[in-house]
Write a protein that holds these residues in place. Structure first.
Motif, PDB file in Angstrom:
ATOM      1  N   VAL A 276       0.768  -1.239  -0.207  1.00  0.00           N
ATOM      2  CA  VAL A 276       0.243   0.024  -0.021  1.00  0.00           C
ATOM      3  C   VAL A 276       0.748   1.251   0.002  1.00  0.00           C
ATOM      4  O   VAL A 276       1.709   1.413   0.895  1.00  0.00           O
ATOM      5  N   LEU A 277       0.920   1.936  -0.957  1.00  0.00           N
ATOM      6  CA  LEU A 277       1.659   3.140  -1.181  1.00  0.00           C
ATOM      7  C   LEU A 277       0.857   4.479  -0.578  1.00  0.00           C
ATOM      8  O   LEU A 277      -0.029   4.901  -1.018  1.00  0.00           O
ATOM      9  N   ARG A 278       1.449   4.902   0.657  1.00  0.00           N
ATOM     10  CA  ARG A 278       0.995   6.048   1.194  1.00  0.00           C
ATOM     11  C   ARG A 278       1.580   7.295   0.881  1.00  0.00           C
ATOM     12  O   ARG A 278       2.817   7.449   0.626  1.00  0.00           O
ATOM     13  N   PHE A 279       0.823   8.559   0.597  1.00  0.00           N
ATOM     14  CA  PHE A 279       1.527   9.669   0.352  1.00  0.00           C
ATOM     15  C   PHE A 279       0.689  10.656   0.838  1.00  0.00           C
ATOM     16  O   PHE A 279      -0.687  10.571   1.133  1.00  0.00           O
ATOM     17  N   PHE A 280       1.240  11.971   1.049  1.00  0.00           N
ATOM     18  CA  PHE A 280       0.308  13.187   1.705  1.00  0.00           C
ATOM     19  C   PHE A 280       0.081  14.007   0.571  1.00  0.00           C
ATOM     20  O   PHE A 280       1.043  14.373  -0.361  1.00  0.00           O
ATOM     21  N   SER A 281      -1.109  14.828   0.631  1.00  0.00           N
ATOM     22  CA  SER A 281      -1.445  15.595  -0.316  1.00  0.00           C
ATOM     23  C   SER A 281      -1.964  16.925   0.384  1.00  0.00           C
ATOM     24  O   SER A 281      -2.888  16.818   0.989  1.00  0.00           O
TER      25      SER A 281
END
Length: 485
Positions: A276-281
């Motif tokens: 699961v690739l987590r990223f902040f926006s």
């Protein structure tokens, strides 16, 4: 003579077996060598491939806008009818490369090259993202002066910002005197980048009279970001250590408030399909995630496509982990509705809601409050195409819709015809990029080409060795059987 022939056949079989074994041994040994080489280049440090790609992306980044035009303004204003919407666009902006913010005078949005870069002693690196871009008329349906009938941002937001009945009576007086209504006609440029609102101009409070969906962006920065370089732990490469010097956002409850993952431009190397690739926006004031959807090939480079799944915007009833993203009970119907995110906490109390375009994956009741929307996964989903060995995002499309909560306000005549609270779409955007030809060639030469060459060599040795082994061994037994006869 017979011995020489048999010995020769056995020797050939042994050679074939050795080749096949060598090919098999190359798999872990070669992968280990490639892995070490990639680890060295994946660290965000001056002189590495990762640093060059991270500092200034080697592709043009575009942000396209589709703005919703109200086709039945009279019915909406006089009868409180459902808005009939028509999307108009795209109006396209490009993030200029190798250009400082001060060099630009045109309307602006995010510019992805980093500035104010500082290497820290704790294995992190800090940077800011300037907001800047340039209008591309050749990639747009019209000019920035095209007129759209849209929501009046100031009038609709007023009752959310000022709930006191007496204050609302005063607001109503100023709204009427400025001849403002729930809907208005504005140019594309005004809607996106700001205009002086006649109602706010009359308010004696210390308010900025300029209003726009992305105002203020011109000349602003996003950050400070502080991310791990990967020097001390390669599995943390590009992971955000803090945002604006904090690990949390102060907008949500519990773990929903944490800044998780990277900024989406890259991920730690050796990405797996089950990850699961987590990223902040910062655009949506939260961290989000992508899951593996399938394989892609972009300019000869094999990539993994990760998409933001429906579950990311699901109701807490369906996905319990989303409970802390539910901050109100009216629109969400006690947290049972899906597809929209209330981000008013990070927008100064203004009733802004974020969703996927055309309310993709939203509950039917939210979609049915307006007319003219047609959600489509292919056109409206967000995806990242990631090179799995390095973790670099080489192609992406970030798609979001900006909405405003409209609700009745008895003290404000401009909103007196509103029948019930509902979410009104303003516009949706598609921010996209694909690796440029120059960087793609460099990437094929230094990264993917080497990996593919090693894989090809491994397969050739295994297959050729196996064929030689079986052929010579088979010939040996055939000769022996003939001799026995």
């Amino acid at each position: 003579m017979g011995c020489n022939r048999n010995c020769g056949l056995l020797t050939g079989a042994v050679i074939g077996a050795v080749l096949a074994i060598f090919g098999g041994v190359l798999i872990p040994v070669g992968d280990n060598l490639i892995g070490k080489a990639i680890e060295k280049e994946a660290v965000i440090a001056n002189g590495t491939i990762a640093f060059d790609n991270w500092l200034v992306p080697g592709s043009s980044v575009y942000r396209q806008f589709w703005i919703f035009h109200v086709q039945n303004p009279t019915e909406v204003l006089e009868n409180g009818s459902r808005p009939k919407l028509e999307q108009r666009g795209p109006y396209t902006y490009r993030y200029p490369q190798n250009m400082r913010l001060s060099h630009l005078t045109s309307p602006m949005v995010r510019y992805l090259a980093k500035e104010n870069i500082t290497e820290n002693s704790d294995g992190t690196i800090s940077y800011m993202l300037p907001n800047a871009a340039r209008f591309e008329p050749d990639m747009s349906v019209g000019t920035e002066n095209d007129t759209i009938t849209c929501l009046n941002l100031a009038v609709v937001a007023a009752p959310a910002l000022y709930t006191n009945a007496f204050i609302q009576l005063l607001l109503n007086t100023w709204i009427k005197s400025s001849k403002s209504y729930m809907l208005q006609n504005r140019t594309v440029k005004e809607i996106l980048w700001g205009y002086k609102d006649p109602f706010l101009n009359k308010v004696p409070f210390p308010l900025d009279p300029v209003l726009g969906v992305f105002y203020p962006y011109n000349g602003t920065y996003d950050g400070l970001y502080r991310v791990y370089t990967g020097k001390e732990d390669i599995s943390k490469t590009a992971i955000i250590e803090s945002y604006k010097n904090k690990r949390n956002l102060s907008y949500w409850e519990g773990y929903c408030d944490l800044v998780n993952g990277t900024d989406g431009a890259s991920f730690p190397p050796f990405v797996k399909k089950d990850q699961v690739l987590r990223f902040f926006s910062s655009d949506i004031c939260r961290s989000i995630y992508g899951v593996f959807q399938g394989k892609q090939n972009v300019k000869g480079i094999p990539l993994y496509r990760f998409t933001v799944p429906r579950e990311a915007f699901a109701s807490p009833v369906e996905v319990g982990d989303n409970y802390c993203f539910c901050t109100e009970e009216v629109i969400s119907q006690n947290c049972t509705q899906a597809g929209v995110l209330d981000i008013s906490a990070c927008k100064g109390g203004r009733p802004v809601y974020i969703s996927l375009p055309h309310f993709l994956h939203a509950s039917e009741s939210i979609l049915n409050d307006v007319e003219g929307l047609s959600p489509n996964e292919k056109e409206h989903e967000t995806f990242l195409d990631v090179e799995p060995t390095t973790g670099f995002t080489l192609q992406f499309a970030k798609r979001l819709q900006v909405n405003l909560l409209v609700k009745p306000a008895k003290k404000i005549e401009a909103l007196s015809k509103v029948q019930k609270p509902y979410i009104f779409p303003i516009l949706w955007l598609n921010e996209s990029a694909v690796i440029g030809d120059t960087k793609a060639e460099m990437f094929r030469k230094k990264v993917s080409g080497r990996v593919q060459m090693l894989s090809l060599l491994q397969m050739v040795l295994i297959i050729a060795g196996s064929v030689v082994f079986l052929a010579f061994l088979g010939s040996y037994f055939i000769c022996r059987s003939k001799k026995l006869k």
